[in-house]
Design a protein around this motif. Structure first.
Motif, PDB file in Angstrom:
ATOM      1  N   PRO A   1       0.835  -1.215   0.000  1.00  0.00           N
ATOM      2  CA  PRO A   1       0.000   0.000   0.000  1.00  0.00           C
ATOM      3  C   PRO A   1       0.863   1.256   0.000  1.00  0.00           C
ATOM      4  O   PRO A   1       1.876   1.319   0.710  1.00  0.00           O
ATOM      5  CB  PRO A   1      -0.802  -0.140   1.294  1.00  0.00           C
ATOM      6  N   GLY A   2       0.455   2.217  -0.814  1.00  0.00           N
ATOM      7  CA  GLY A   2       1.234   3.439  -0.960  1.00  0.00           C
ATOM      8  C   GLY A   2       2.273   3.386  -2.045  1.00  0.00           C
ATOM      9  O   GLY A   2       2.865   4.418  -2.403  1.00  0.00           O
ATOM     10  N   GLY A   3       2.497   2.212  -2.595  1.00  0.00           N
ATOM     11  CA  GLY A   3       3.494   2.044  -3.634  1.00  0.00           C
ATOM     12  C   GLY A   3       2.977   2.411  -5.016  1.00  0.00           C
ATOM     13  O   GLY A   3       1.843   2.875  -5.170  1.00  0.00           O
ATOM     14  N   SER A   4       3.830   2.179  -6.013  1.00  0.00           N
ATOM     15  CA  SER A   4       3.505   2.531  -7.391  1.00  0.00           C
ATOM     16  C   SER A   4       3.769   1.360  -8.327  1.00  0.00           C
ATOM     17  O   SER A   4       4.645   0.526  -8.068  1.00  0.00           O
ATOM     18  CB  SER A   4       4.352   3.723  -7.845  1.00  0.00           C
ATOM     19  N   LEU A   5       3.021   1.334  -9.410  1.00  0.00           N
ATOM     20  CA  LEU A   5       3.223   0.398 -10.499  1.00  0.00           C
ATOM     21  C   LEU A   5       2.909   1.108 -11.798  1.00  0.00           C
ATOM     22  O   LEU A   5       2.088   2.033 -11.817  1.00  0.00           O
ATOM     23  CB  LEU A   5       2.316  -0.828 -10.384  1.00  0.00           C
ATOM     24  N   ARG A   6       3.525   0.632 -12.863  1.00  0.00           N
ATOM     25  CA  ARG A   6       3.235   1.168 -14.189  1.00  0.00           C
ATOM     26  C   ARG A   6       2.844   0.024 -15.105  1.00  0.00           C
ATOM     27  O   ARG A   6       3.614  -0.926 -15.287  1.00  0.00           O
ATOM     28  CB  ARG A   6       4.444   1.907 -14.758  1.00  0.00           C
ATOM     29  N   LEU A   7       1.650   0.114 -15.662  1.00  0.00           N
ATOM     30  CA  LEU A   7       1.171  -0.874 -16.629  1.00  0.00           C
ATOM     31  C   LEU A   7       1.386  -0.336 -18.037  1.00  0.00           C
ATOM     32  O   LEU A   7       1.211   0.859 -18.283  1.00  0.00           O
ATOM     33  CB  LEU A   7      -0.311  -1.163 -16.408  1.00  0.00           C
TER      34      LEU A   7
ATOM     35  N   ARG B   1      -4.489   9.893  -8.520  1.00  0.00           N
ATOM     36  CA  ARG B   1      -3.501   8.854  -8.203  1.00  0.00           C
ATOM     37  C   ARG B   1      -2.977   8.160  -9.455  1.00  0.00           C
ATOM     38  O   ARG B   1      -1.811   7.762  -9.509  1.00  0.00           O
ATOM     39  CB  ARG B   1      -4.117   7.807  -7.266  1.00  0.00           C
ATOM     40  N   PHE B   2      -3.840   7.983 -10.442  1.00  0.00           N
ATOM     41  CA  PHE B   2      -3.473   7.279 -11.667  1.00  0.00           C
ATOM     42  C   PHE B   2      -3.372   8.277 -12.822  1.00  0.00           C
ATOM     43  O   PHE B   2      -4.122   9.253 -12.877  1.00  0.00           O
ATOM     44  CB  PHE B   2      -4.516   6.228 -12.030  1.00  0.00           C
ATOM     45  N   THR B   3      -2.461   7.990 -13.749  1.00  0.00           N
ATOM     46  CA  THR B   3      -2.307   8.815 -14.940  1.00  0.00           C
ATOM     47  C   THR B   3      -2.191   7.921 -16.159  1.00  0.00           C
ATOM     48  O   THR B   3      -1.339   7.024 -16.197  1.00  0.00           O
ATOM     49  CB  THR B   3      -1.065   9.705 -14.852  1.00  0.00           C
ATOM     50  N   ILE B   4      -3.044   8.172 -17.140  1.00  0.00           N
ATOM     51  CA  ILE B   4      -3.003   7.412 -18.381  1.00  0.00           C
ATOM     52  C   ILE B   4      -2.317   8.244 -19.454  1.00  0.00           C
ATOM     53  O   ILE B   4      -2.483   9.470 -19.507  1.00  0.00           O
ATOM     54  CB  ILE B   4      -4.422   6.995 -18.833  1.00  0.00           C
ATOM     55  N   SER B   5      -1.540   7.578 -20.288  1.00  0.00           N
ATOM     56  CA  SER B   5      -0.868   8.260 -21.384  1.00  0.00           C
ATOM     57  C   SER B   5      -0.771   7.298 -22.570  1.00  0.00           C
ATOM     58  O   SER B   5      -0.836   6.080 -22.391  1.00  0.00           O
ATOM     59  CB  SER B   5       0.521   8.734 -20.962  1.00  0.00           C
ATOM     60  N   ARG B   6      -0.612   7.863 -23.757  1.00  0.00           N
ATOM     61  CA  ARG B   6      -0.503   7.023 -24.943  1.00  0.00           C
ATOM     62  C   ARG B   6       0.491   7.611 -25.920  1.00  0.00           C
ATOM     63  O   ARG B   6       0.730   8.816 -25.934  1.00  0.00           O
ATOM     64  CB  ARG B   6      -1.855   6.822 -25.620  1.00  0.00           C
ATOM     65  N   ALA B   7       1.051   6.731 -26.724  1.00  0.00           N
ATOM     66  CA  ALA B   7       1.954   7.146 -27.788  1.00  0.00           C
ATOM     67  C   ALA B   7       1.357   6.649 -29.091  1.00  0.00           C
ATOM     68  O   ALA B   7       1.401   5.445 -29.387  1.00  0.00           O
ATOM     69  CB  ALA B   7       3.347   6.562 -27.566  1.00  0.00           C
TER      70      ALA B   7
ATOM     71  N   VAL C   1      -0.179   2.325 -24.779  1.00  0.00           N
ATOM     72  CA  VAL C   1      -0.848   3.078 -23.722  1.00  0.00           C
ATOM     73  C   VAL C   1      -0.296   2.604 -22.384  1.00  0.00           C
ATOM     74  O   VAL C   1      -0.021   1.422 -22.208  1.00  0.00           O
ATOM     75  CB  VAL C   1      -2.383   2.914 -23.784  1.00  0.00           C
ATOM     76  N   SER C   2      -0.119   3.548 -21.480  1.00  0.00           N
ATOM     77  CA  SER C   2       0.431   3.220 -20.169  1.00  0.00           C
ATOM     78  C   SER C   2      -0.473   3.760 -19.067  1.00  0.00           C
ATOM     79  O   SER C   2      -1.211   4.727 -19.288  1.00  0.00           O
ATOM     80  CB  SER C   2       1.831   3.817 -20.009  1.00  0.00           C
ATOM     81  N   LEU C   3      -0.384   3.138 -17.922  1.00  0.00           N
ATOM     82  CA  LEU C   3      -1.132   3.587 -16.756  1.00  0.00           C
ATOM     83  C   LEU C   3      -0.161   3.657 -15.588  1.00  0.00           C
ATOM     84  O   LEU C   3       0.316   2.625 -15.111  1.00  0.00           O
ATOM     85  CB  LEU C   3      -2.289   2.635 -16.439  1.00  0.00           C
TER      86      LEU C   3
END
Length: 114
Positions: free
Chosen positions: A13-19, A65-71, A77-79
Motif C-alpha cells: 500500500p502506498g506504492g507505485s506500479l506502471r502498466l 492517483r493514476f495517470t493514463i498516457s498514450r503514444a 498506452v500506459s497507466l
C-alpha cells in the motif's frame, strides 16, 4: 489485432506500479485506449481512458492517483498508478477501440498488500 499488457505485480500500500499495453496488427487508427479492472466478485469497471486526441477520463476512485498516457506512433498506452490501495487489487485489462470494434488484452494481475 493483438493486445499485450505488462507491468502487473505485487506492491505494498502506498506504492507505485506502471502498466503498459502494446497493440499491433491494425491498419486503422486506434480511436480510444483504456484500462479496465475486475476484482473478484465484482463487475469489470473502467479505470481510465484516453482518446486519439488526448482527452482523458478517470474513475472517481483513481483520480489524482493514476495517470493514463498514450503514444500514437507506437500504438502503446500506459497507466501510472501511484498511492496504491488494497482496493486497487484486481486484474487490469487493456482495451482498444478501432472504429466500432473493441479489443481486449489477456489481463495482468495487480495486488496491493502488505
Amino acid at each position: 489485432v493483438q493486445v499485450v499488457e505488462s507491468g502487473g505485480g505485487l506492491v505494498q500500500p502506498g506504492g507505485s506500479l506502471r502498466l503498459s499495453c502494446a497493440a499491433s496488427g491494425s491498419r486503422d487508427s486506434i480511436n480510444a485506449m483504456g484500462w479496465y479492472r475486475q476484482a473478484p466478485g465484482k463487475e469489470r469497471e473502467l479505470v481510465a481512458s484516453i482518446t486519439e486526441g488526448g482527452t482523458t477520463r478517470y474513475a472517481d476512485s483513481v483520480k489524482g492517483r493514476f495517470t493514463i498516457s498514450r503514444a500514437n506512433a507506437d500504438n502503446t498506452v500506459s497507466l501510472q498508478m501511484n498511492s496504491l490501495k488494497p482496493e486497487d487489487t484486481a486484474v487490469y485489462y487493456c482495451n482498444l477501440v478501432i472504429r466500432v470494434w473493441s479489443y481486449w488484452g489477456q489481463g495482468t494481475q495487480v495486488t496491493v498488500s502488505s
